[in-house]
Write a protein that holds these residues in place. Structure first.
Motif, mmCIF file in Angstrom:
data_model
loop_
_atom_site.group_PDB
_atom_site.id
_atom_site.type_symbol
_atom_site.label_atom_id
_atom_site.label_comp_id
_atom_site.label_asym_id
_atom_site.label_seq_id
_atom_site.Cartn_x
_atom_site.Cartn_y
_atom_site.Cartn_z
ATOM 1 N N LEU A 469 0.831 -1.218 0.000
ATOM 2 C CA LEU A 469 0.000 0.000 0.000
ATOM 3 C C LEU A 469 0.855 1.254 0.000
ATOM 4 C CD1 LEU A 469 -3.006 -0.839 2.346
ATOM 5 C CD2 LEU A 469 -2.688 -1.307 -0.081
ATOM 6 N N ARG A 470 2.018 1.199 0.643
ATOM 7 C CA ARG A 470 2.902 2.368 0.670
ATOM 8 C C ARG A 470 3.310 2.745 -0.758
ATOM 9 N NH1 ARG A 470 3.472 6.256 3.577
ATOM 10 N NH2 ARG A 470 3.403 4.919 5.406
ATOM 11 N N HIS A 471 3.638 1.739 -1.549
ATOM 12 C CA HIS A 471 4.071 2.010 -2.925
ATOM 13 C C HIS A 471 2.905 2.548 -3.767
ATOM 14 C CE1 HIS A 471 7.206 1.779 -5.979
ATOM 15 N NE2 HIS A 471 6.247 1.448 -6.828
ATOM 16 N N VAL A 472 1.709 1.990 -3.549
ATOM 17 C CA VAL A 472 0.532 2.470 -4.295
ATOM 18 C C VAL A 472 0.287 3.942 -3.977
ATOM 19 C CG1 VAL A 472 -1.976 2.204 -4.616
ATOM 20 C CG2 VAL A 472 -0.513 0.165 -4.420
ATOM 21 N N LEU A 473 0.393 4.283 -2.698
ATOM 22 C CA LEU A 473 0.207 5.683 -2.293
ATOM 23 C C LEU A 473 1.269 6.578 -2.947
ATOM 24 C CD1 LEU A 473 -1.257 7.617 0.004
ATOM 25 C CD2 LEU A 473 0.983 7.453 1.024
ATOM 26 N N THR A 474 2.510 6.104 -2.961
ATOM 27 C CA THR A 474 3.595 6.887 -3.568
ATOM 28 C C THR A 474 3.326 7.111 -5.054
ATOM 29 O OG1 THR A 474 5.117 5.924 -1.973
ATOM 30 C CG2 THR A 474 6.108 6.942 -3.914
ATOM 31 N N VAL A 475 2.887 6.068 -5.736
ATOM 32 C CA VAL A 475 2.594 6.192 -7.174
ATOM 33 C C VAL A 475 1.521 7.253 -7.397
ATOM 34 C CG1 VAL A 475 1.578 4.997 -9.168
ATOM 35 C CG2 VAL A 475 3.310 3.840 -7.767
ATOM 36 N N LEU A 476 0.437 7.159 -6.629
ATOM 37 C CA LEU A 476 -0.671 8.108 -6.818
ATOM 38 C C LEU A 476 -0.231 9.530 -6.479
ATOM 39 C CD1 LEU A 476 -3.508 5.938 -5.250
ATOM 40 C CD2 LEU A 476 -3.324 6.567 -7.668
ATOM 41 N N ALA A 477 0.511 9.665 -5.388
ATOM 42 C CA ALA A 477 0.957 11.009 -4.985
ATOM 43 C C ALA A 477 1.895 11.588 -6.037
ATOM 44 C CB ALA A 477 1.640 10.941 -3.617
ATOM 45 N N ASN A 478 2.769 10.755 -6.602
ATOM 46 C CA ASN A 478 3.679 11.246 -7.642
ATOM 47 C C ASN A 478 2.941 11.592 -8.934
ATOM 48 O OD1 ASN A 478 6.063 11.271 -6.182
ATOM 49 N ND2 ASN A 478 6.485 9.113 -6.575
ATOM 50 N N LEU A 479 1.916 10.797 -9.270
ATOM 51 C CA LEU A 479 1.100 11.147 -10.444
ATOM 52 C C LEU A 479 0.416 12.495 -10.205
ATOM 53 C CD1 LEU A 479 -0.499 7.677 -11.285
ATOM 54 C CD2 LEU A 479 0.970 9.013 -12.802
ATOM 55 N N GLY A 480 -0.111 12.661 -8.977
ATOM 56 C CA GLY A 480 -0.764 13.927 -8.625
ATOM 57 C C GLY A 480 0.203 15.097 -8.740
ATOM 58 N N ALA A 481 1.445 14.871 -8.273
ATOM 59 C CA ALA A 481 2.442 15.949 -8.322
ATOM 60 C C ALA A 481 2.846 16.236 -9.771
ATOM 61 C CB ALA A 481 3.666 15.561 -7.494
ATOM 62 N N ALA A 482 2.964 15.178 -10.574
ATOM 63 C CA ALA A 482 3.399 15.363 -11.957
ATOM 64 C C ALA A 482 2.346 16.105 -12.781
ATOM 65 C CB ALA A 482 3.710 14.010 -12.598
ATOM 66 N N TYR A 483 1.091 15.798 -12.543
ATOM 67 C CA TYR A 483 0.039 16.380 -13.372
ATOM 68 C C TYR A 483 -0.669 17.561 -12.711
ATOM 69 C CZ TYR A 483 0.508 12.488 -16.596
ATOM 70 O OH TYR A 483 0.992 11.584 -17.504
ATOM 71 N N GLY A 484 -0.593 17.644 -11.379
ATOM 72 C CA GLY A 484 -1.310 18.711 -10.684
ATOM 73 C C GLY A 484 -2.812 18.633 -10.900
ATOM 74 N N GLU A 485 -3.319 17.404 -11.058
ATOM 75 C CA GLU A 485 -4.753 17.246 -11.315
ATOM 76 C C GLU A 485 -5.421 16.482 -10.188
ATOM 77 O OE1 GLU A 485 -5.752 15.537 -15.173
ATOM 78 O OE2 GLU A 485 -3.812 16.252 -15.862
ATOM 79 N N ASP A 486 -6.633 16.911 -9.858
ATOM 80 C CA ASP A 486 -7.422 16.257 -8.825
ATOM 81 C C ASP A 486 -7.755 14.805 -9.194
ATOM 82 O OD1 ASP A 486 -8.761 16.492 -6.354
ATOM 83 O OD2 ASP A 486 -10.678 16.539 -7.429
ATOM 84 N N ARG A 487 -7.660 14.521 -10.479
ATOM 85 C CA ARG A 487 -7.926 13.160 -10.970
ATOM 86 C C ARG A 487 -7.117 12.112 -10.193
ATOM 87 N NH1 ARG A 487 -8.543 11.396 -16.542
ATOM 88 N NH2 ARG A 487 -7.272 9.610 -17.081
ATOM 89 N N TYR A 488 -5.889 12.466 -9.783
ATOM 90 C CA TYR A 488 -5.018 11.482 -9.126
ATOM 91 C C TYR A 488 -5.032 11.594 -7.604
ATOM 92 C CZ TYR A 488 -3.591 10.670 -13.895
ATOM 93 O OH TYR A 488 -3.617 10.363 -15.226
ATOM 94 N N ARG A 489 -6.043 12.262 -7.055
ATOM 95 C CA ARG A 489 -6.088 12.402 -5.584
ATOM 96 C C ARG A 489 -6.194 11.018 -4.935
ATOM 97 N NH1 ARG A 489 -11.278 13.663 -7.335
ATOM 98 N NH2 ARG A 489 -12.848 12.303 -6.408
ATOM 99 N N VAL A 490 -5.579 10.924 -3.778
ATOM 100 C CA VAL A 490 -5.475 9.619 -3.109
ATOM 101 C C VAL A 490 -6.740 9.371 -2.280
ATOM 102 C CG1 VAL A 490 -4.144 8.296 -1.426
ATOM 103 C CG2 VAL A 490 -2.969 9.860 -3.017
ATOM 104 N N SER A 491 -7.271 8.153 -2.369
ATOM 105 C CA SER A 491 -8.446 7.797 -1.572
ATOM 106 C C SER A 491 -8.130 7.952 -0.086
ATOM 107 C CB SER A 491 -8.841 6.346 -1.851
ATOM 108 O OG SER A 491 -9.840 5.952 -0.921
ATOM 109 N N PRO A 492 -9.010 8.617 0.661
ATOM 110 C CA PRO A 492 -8.775 8.784 2.112
ATOM 111 C C PRO A 492 -8.596 7.446 2.829
ATOM 112 C CG PRO A 492 -10.710 10.040 1.407
ATOM 113 C CD PRO A 492 -10.251 9.264 0.212
ATOM 114 N N LEU A 493 -9.232 6.402 2.331
ATOM 115 C CA LEU A 493 -9.105 5.099 3.000
ATOM 116 C C LEU A 493 -7.675 4.560 2.899
ATOM 117 C CD1 LEU A 493 -10.399 2.759 4.521
ATOM 118 C CD2 LEU A 493 -11.218 1.840 2.341
ATOM 119 N N LEU A 494 -7.011 4.849 1.785
ATOM 120 C CA LEU A 494 -5.621 4.395 1.628
ATOM 121 C C LEU A 494 -4.725 5.119 2.636
ATOM 122 C CD1 LEU A 494 -3.504 2.746 0.124
ATOM 123 C CD2 LEU A 494 -3.453 4.503 -1.650
ATOM 124 N N ARG A 495 -4.920 6.421 2.754
ATOM 125 C CA ARG A 495 -4.125 7.185 3.733
ATOM 126 C C ARG A 495 -4.383 6.681 5.151
ATOM 127 N NH1 ARG A 495 -1.477 11.124 1.309
ATOM 128 N NH2 ARG A 495 -2.407 12.301 -0.403
#
Ligand code: NAI
Length: 509
Positions: A469-495
């Motif tokens: 799960l740590r890696h999945v969160l990192t992937v999503l957070a990095n996608l969010g940072a790369a694109y700056g789009e809400d589309r890649y926001r991380v599910s609160p349940l994962l956090r």
């Protein structure tokens, strides 16, 4: 635990098109007397003729005895007026996807059927709550969402609207199971489970194409051979039809008030504009027909095996690749380190959602090569690589040679964040987590639904557990940072799962 409907009870199926005829066939084989209705009587006749053929094929293939098939056939009856549904214990509606038509039909049915008859709708996109709202007894209306083709697809989503009685949903669940199906419970929300959670499978592929990561044949091959999906996203969209797939995407997007997670793609819109609807029109992403050339996936030319390879750190994926190198008699030295990597001229790392170019900068190593997620690293036939813009040809070619000598076909993707399989699986899991955290369905249900409804090789949540799960969160957070789009926001349940258990968090117990 509710009981399934008695086999001797009558099932009425209203609407005898593709879905209604399949539902009738399955119910009749399960032992029910089935009554089929359609406003077009010829549709009923066609459906019954289709069921006769399907039963004959089952007998031919040895999957059913001839006597059993005859009995199933005898249990199917044409119904020429809705009044004939008066002895039904269950009515399954599979008419056109139109709220008013469905409401009018159920209002009529309510006048005909016995008080404890269950009313079910096979709608794939309309709110079950809305369909039932004007009924005298909305508590007996439930969604019974089959998948196409009904006799082959095991999943049935049992959808509860706001007014649906739990006992009614439980009876339909048990009945679907008794019919040999794999039912799951879900709350009436746009897209239910499958049509919501599957959106990223198409959306991320369309984004990869938009960003020119590779051509459709290459991305399809990566999703199949690296990700283990039965069909690549582009061949699948061509099969579904772009008109249908685009309209489902639009309907889910609108239903969630324009949530960018579900945004449709201009790439697909152009295919619809052109009338390139896929297989059915002879052209979509691919061309069909006898003289159509079959496009090949990109593959790198053969490179020599690097003289020295070191594996830094331990990680199941890297260890499995190391075992393949060992089987090919390629020695691999080992060293300690926090970030798992093969070193063979450059650093070869698993994508974490950053591009290789960004990672080369962050880690101060121009010779950075990233590889995509593999479902089964011991058996995968292909691996996808992306190289940093700063990477030397020598370092890249060493990585290519290394994987080729471990038995992989090496395919290069342009350097987009998160590559293909990793970013798709992370987004599928993210959507699945939101569905769970919003009470749409259970963890087990979402994984069953995606395996049985769209043939995914692994449930997205079990897959997220396997990746970590740590890696999945990192992937999503990095996608969010790369694109700056809400589309890649991380599910609160994962956090939340990771906050509660930073090192050992899992979604499945
Ligand atoms: P279809 O067009 O093959 O069949 C619909 C049938 O309903 C037609 O034969 C039509 O004459 C009949 N009909 C229309 N209005 C009627 C009425 N008022 N009373 C009785 N019959 C009426 O459509 P299909 O594909 O079988 O879809 C039916 C339902 O199942 C729709 O709600 C659809 O959204 C849903 N569904 C479709 C799936 C698919 O892949 N085709 C998958 C899952 C659900």
């Amino acid at each position: 635990m509710s009981m399934a409907l008695d086999k001797r009870s009558v099932v009425a199926v209203i609407g005898s098109g593709a879905m209604g005829s399949g539902i009738a066939q399955v119910a009749a084989i399960a032992g029910h007397t089935v009554k089929l209705f359609d406003t077009r009587p010829e549709a009923v006749d066609n459906a019954i003729a289709g069921i006769v053929k399907a039963l004959a094929r089952l007998v031919e293939k040895g999957r059913m005895g001839a006597a059993e098939a005859d009995l199933a056939r005898e249990r199917v009856h044409a119904m020429r007026a809705l009044d004939d549904a008066k002895d039904a214990a269950l009515v399954v509606e599979a008419v056109v996807e139109d709220l008013d038509v469905k409401r009018t039909l159920f209002a009529k049915l309510e006048e005909v059927v016995v008080p404890d008859c269950i009313l079910a709708t096979n709608t794939s996109s309309i709110s079950v709550t809305a369909i039932g709202a004007q009924l005298k007894r909305p508590e007996r209306l439930v969604g019974m969402h089959f998948f196409n083709p009904v006799p082959l697809m095991a999943l049935v989503e049992v959808i509860s609207g706001l007014a649906t009685d739990k006992a009614v949903a439980d009876t339909v669940y048990a009945t679907a199971a008794a019919w040999g199906k794999n039912p799951v419970h879900a709350k009436s929300t746009p897209g239910f489970i499958v049509n919501r959670v599957a959106r990223p499978y198409y959306a991320e592929a369309l984004r990869l194409l938009l960003e020119q990561a590779a051509d459709p044949a290459t991305i399809d091959a990566v999703m199949r051979d690296c990700g283990g999906f039965r069909m690549g996203p582009f061949e699948l969209m061509d099969l579904i039809g772009h008109d249908v797939n685009y309209s489902v995407t639009q309907s889910v997007f609108n239903a969630y008030y324009g949530d960018p997670r579900f945004a449709p793609s201009i790439v697909q819109q152009e295919l619809v504009n052109a009338g390139f609807l896929g297989r059915k029109t002879g052209r979509g992403f691919y061309r069909y027909g006898d003289d159509a050339a079959i496009p090949q996936a990109q593959a790198e030319a053969a490179q020599p095996c690097p003289a020295q390879v070191t594996l830094v750190g331990t990680h199941p994926l890297f260890d499995a690749i190391k075992a393949r190198l060992h089987d090919a008699s390629i020695p691999v030295a080992t060293a300690d380190g926090a970030v798992p990597a093969f070193h063979a001229g450059g650093a070869i790392v698993l994508t974490d959602g950053r591009s290789a170019t960004q990672r080369a900068l962050d880690e101060r190593n121009p010779n950075t090569i990233v590889f995509d997620l593999l479902l089964d690293p011991a058996k995968a036939t292909r691996i996808a690589l992306a190289r940093a813009d700063q990477c030397s040809d020598a370092a890249y070619n060493a990585a290519v040679g290394l994987f080729q000598h471990a038995g992989f076909t090496v395919t290069r993707l342009d350097d987009v964040p998160g590559m293909a399989v990793m970013r798709t699986v992370a987004m599928l899991a993210n959507e699945a987590l939101d569905a769970v955290s919003q009470g749409v369905c259970s963890v087990a249900a979402v994984d069953i639904a995606m395996q049985k409804g769209v043939n995914y090789p692994r449930g997205p949540l079990a897959w997220a557990d396997a990746i970590g799960l740590r890696h999945v969160l990192t992937v999503l957070a990095n996608l969010g940072a790369a694109y700056g789009e809400d589309r890649y926001r991380v599910s609160p349940l994962l956090r939340r799962k990771l906050a509660a258990n930073p090192d050992g968090a899992r979604i499945h117990a």
